[in-house]
Motif scaffolding. Sequence first.
Motif, mmCIF file in Angstrom:
data_model
loop_
_atom_site.group_PDB
_atom_site.id
_atom_site.type_symbol
_atom_site.label_atom_id
_atom_site.label_comp_id
_atom_site.label_asym_id
_atom_site.label_seq_id
_atom_site.Cartn_x
_atom_site.Cartn_y
_atom_site.Cartn_z
ATOM 1 N N ALA A 153 0.807 -1.218 0.000
ATOM 2 C CA ALA A 153 0.000 0.000 0.000
ATOM 3 C C ALA A 153 0.843 1.273 0.000
ATOM 4 O O ALA A 153 0.303 2.368 -0.207
ATOM 5 N N ASP A 154 2.140 1.153 0.242
ATOM 6 C CA ASP A 154 3.026 2.323 0.218
ATOM 7 C C ASP A 154 4.463 1.861 0.018
ATOM 8 O O ASP A 154 4.766 0.666 0.046
ATOM 9 N N GLY A 155 5.340 2.831 -0.178
ATOM 10 C CA GLY A 155 6.727 2.517 -0.468
ATOM 11 C C GLY A 155 7.448 1.816 0.660
ATOM 12 O O GLY A 155 8.282 0.946 0.428
ATOM 13 N N SER A 156 7.121 2.185 1.893
ATOM 14 C CA SER A 156 7.774 1.565 3.036
ATOM 15 C C SER A 156 7.462 0.077 3.104
ATOM 16 O O SER A 156 8.350 -0.758 3.325
ATOM 17 N N GLU A 157 6.184 -0.267 2.909
ATOM 18 C CA GLU A 157 5.789 -1.676 2.905
ATOM 19 C C GLU A 157 6.458 -2.419 1.748
ATOM 20 O O GLU A 157 6.906 -3.560 1.905
ATOM 21 N N ALA A 158 6.524 -1.765 0.602
ATOM 22 C CA ALA A 158 7.160 -2.389 -0.569
ATOM 23 C C ALA A 158 8.625 -2.681 -0.303
ATOM 24 O O ALA A 158 9.133 -3.769 -0.635
ATOM 25 N N TYR A 159 9.323 -1.724 0.291
ATOM 26 C CA TYR A 159 10.749 -1.893 0.579
ATOM 27 C C TYR A 159 10.971 -3.074 1.522
ATOM 28 O O TYR A 159 11.879 -3.891 1.305
ATOM 29 N N GLN A 160 10.159 -3.194 2.536
ATOM 30 C CA GLN A 160 10.293 -4.307 3.480
ATOM 31 C C GLN A 160 10.023 -5.650 2.799
ATOM 32 O O GLN A 160 10.702 -6.646 3.075
ATOM 33 N N LYS A 161 9.075 -5.691 1.901
ATOM 34 C CA LYS A 161 8.782 -6.920 1.165
ATOM 35 C C LYS A 161 9.955 -7.314 0.276
ATOM 36 O O LYS A 161 10.300 -8.503 0.162
ATOM 37 N N ILE A 162 10.580 -6.329 -0.361
ATOM 38 C CA ILE A 162 11.705 -6.612 -1.251
ATOM 39 C C ILE A 162 12.905 -7.131 -0.470
ATOM 40 O O ILE A 162 13.673 -7.964 -0.964
#
Length: 224
Positions: free
Chosen positions: A32-41
Amino acid sequence: MMKILVVDDEKEMRQLLKIYLQQENYQVEEAADGSEAYQKILKNDYDLMILDVMMPLMDGWETIEQVRKVSDLPIILLTAKGAIEDKVQGLSTGADDYLVKPFDAAELIVRVKALLRRAKKANDSDEWLKYKGITLNLAERSVMYEGQMINLTQTEFDLLEMFLSHRGKVFSREQLVELIWGMEFTGDDRTVDSHIKNLREKLHAFGIDKSFVKTVWGIGYKVE
């Protein structure tokens, strides 16, 4: 099955993208946002990321900057802005391609397939390229200069590989678009200029003269 991360703060947009991609048999995860995306990556492997620009907490620009520190994951920037300045900023930050909202489903899939095809082609290779202190490991998609690692995006790597594989050959912008992005690419060929600029600056940071990739005025680019 290829795994794609869709990043957008609008749930409806994430669901729409998910439907389009799943129809092509891609596995889709959401953030839902860049922070969540970064953690997933950091925790998972993805084959491609589709990233919105305007998001709270961490917008698309900052997300790209953070992701590029840890991954050369292919990135398609999804933006409601159509101005050339925004497209250039996205490519300069480290995106591999961009798509302007509202977009056509067929165009989205064409661009996704083109990026994934390029990544697969690179991963299938096991060759090395060496020239003037620069070493490209095509299997690992890594670049070294005099023992120092240079972090390039997928597109920058593809351009450098093309130039080093055909030293002395002048490539027009149109040729580079066709060879790197594919015939189906519908973007502006000035996209090439942005990626060449980024490539020169990254090489220059390690002591390689910016004229290493030469501009042949009125034609295109080459490496001697």
